[in-house]
Design an enzyme around this catalytic site. Structure first.
Site, short mmCIF file in Angstrom:
data_model
loop_
_atom_site.label_atom_id
_atom_site.label_comp_id
_atom_site.label_asym_id
_atom_site.label_seq_id
_atom_site.Cartn_x
_atom_site.Cartn_y
_atom_site.Cartn_z
N SER A 143 -27.88 -9.29 37.15
CA SER A 143 -26.79 -7.93 37.77
C SER A 143 -25.11 -8.44 36.65
O SER A 143 -24.84 -9.18 36.60
CB SER A 143 -26.84 -8.00 39.15
OG SER A 143 -25.80 -6.59 39.50
N TYR A 158 -22.67 -12.80 45.88
CA TYR A 158 -24.00 -11.95 45.32
C TYR A 158 -23.54 -11.93 43.69
O TYR A 158 -24.41 -12.52 42.73
CB TYR A 158 -24.16 -10.13 45.33
CG TYR A 158 -24.77 -9.75 44.56
CD1 TYR A 158 -26.51 -10.40 44.87
CD2 TYR A 158 -24.54 -9.03 43.54
CE1 TYR A 158 -27.45 -9.10 44.18
CE2 TYR A 158 -25.20 -7.84 42.89
CZ TYR A 158 -26.69 -8.06 42.91
OH TYR A 158 -27.88 -7.30 42.48
N LYS A 162 -25.81 -13.88 41.27
CA LYS A 162 -26.50 -12.94 39.71
C LYS A 162 -26.05 -14.30 38.37
O LYS A 162 -27.04 -13.99 37.22
CB LYS A 162 -26.12 -11.92 39.66
CG LYS A 162 -27.25 -10.75 40.76
CD LYS A 162 -28.22 -11.32 40.75
CE LYS A 162 -28.98 -10.18 41.80
NZ LYS A 162 -30.56 -10.83 41.33
#
Length: 252
Positions: A143, A158, A162
């Site tokens: 991402s 997150y 990623k």
């Protein structure tokens, strides 16, 4: 793109308007056999039905990527059934917009278990099979949040997970290149999916799109096009790379 005679496993691909579903569709339309893996049985059945209606070849597999034991059992069964898996797309992932001061250990572990540990489990258990066949294509979903440190929907856990996916992909690429196995990552920015659509007001969406040089959110097709190419035989000399798909919102 031609995937005749090849079998692909795409994790987290049951969502109706998700990136994984479109990746599975494109590979099937290229003549490949696609195994759609997810934890939601009902959504899996709908995904397979949709691809079948387009005259593709798809099968469902209930898979919890956070359990090493279940991953091993499922992959052993799938390899036994299909004889080979040529392509792995680690698409399963979740996010939470929690700020760093409010993240609990439980939530941190959940984000890492699905996004990073799941990618590790599935890849590790499939690699011996790919090595034996001296061929494999692995594409992992990262991402833009893993590059810029956060973003619209993802918290620090997150972003960290990623970023870890990207580092893992590069290391696998180095270790496996001599066995005909490539390992690459795609890093989407703002993509219009069911998840993002449910988290944005029209006003917020317009504001975000104005900040993107391309002046629009990406589509699942934008991401799937890149993933599908990295999954082809023709991409054999591309490994350890990270492809940014964000309309210019983050350039490095």
């Amino acid at each position: 793109m031609n995937f005749e005679g090849q079998t692909a496993l795409v994790t987290g691909a049951a969502s109706k308007r998700g990136i994984g579903r479109e990746i599975a569709r494109q590979i099937s339309q290229g003549g490949g056999t696609v195994i759609i893996a997810d934890i939601n049985q009902e959504m899996l059945e709908n995904a397979v039905k949709d691809i079948d209606q387009e005259k593709g070849s798809a099968y469902s597999a209930v898979l919890d990527v956070t359990s090493e034991e279940k991953v091993k059992q499922s992959l052993d069964e799938l390899i036994g059934k299909f004889s080979k898996i040529d392509i792995l797309v680690n698409n399963a992932g979740i996010t939470r917009p929690t700020g760093v001061l409010d993240i609990s250990e439980e939530e941190w572990d959940l984000i890492f278990d699905v996004n990073m540990k799941g990618t590790f489990f599935v890849t590790q258990h499939l690699l011996p099979h790919m090595k034996e066949n001296n061929y494999g294509r692995i594409v992992n979903l990262s991402s833009v949040s893993g590059k810029r440190g956060g973003g619209i929907f993802g918290g620090s856990h997150y972003s960290a997970a990623k970023a870890a996916v990207t580092g893992f992909s590069k290391a696998v690429a180095r270790e496996m290149a001599s066995f005909g196995i490539t390992s690459n990552t795609v890093a989407p920015g703002l993509i219009a999916t069911d998840i993002t659509g449910g988290m944005l007001t029209d006003e917020k969406k317009k504001q975000l799109e104005n900040d993107i040089p391309a002046k629009r959110a990406g589509t699942v097709e934008d991401v799937a096009n890149a993933v599908a190419f990295l999954a082809t035989k023709e991409s054999s000399y591309i490994t350890g790379e990270e492809i940014d798909i964000n309309g210019g919102s983050h350039i490095d």
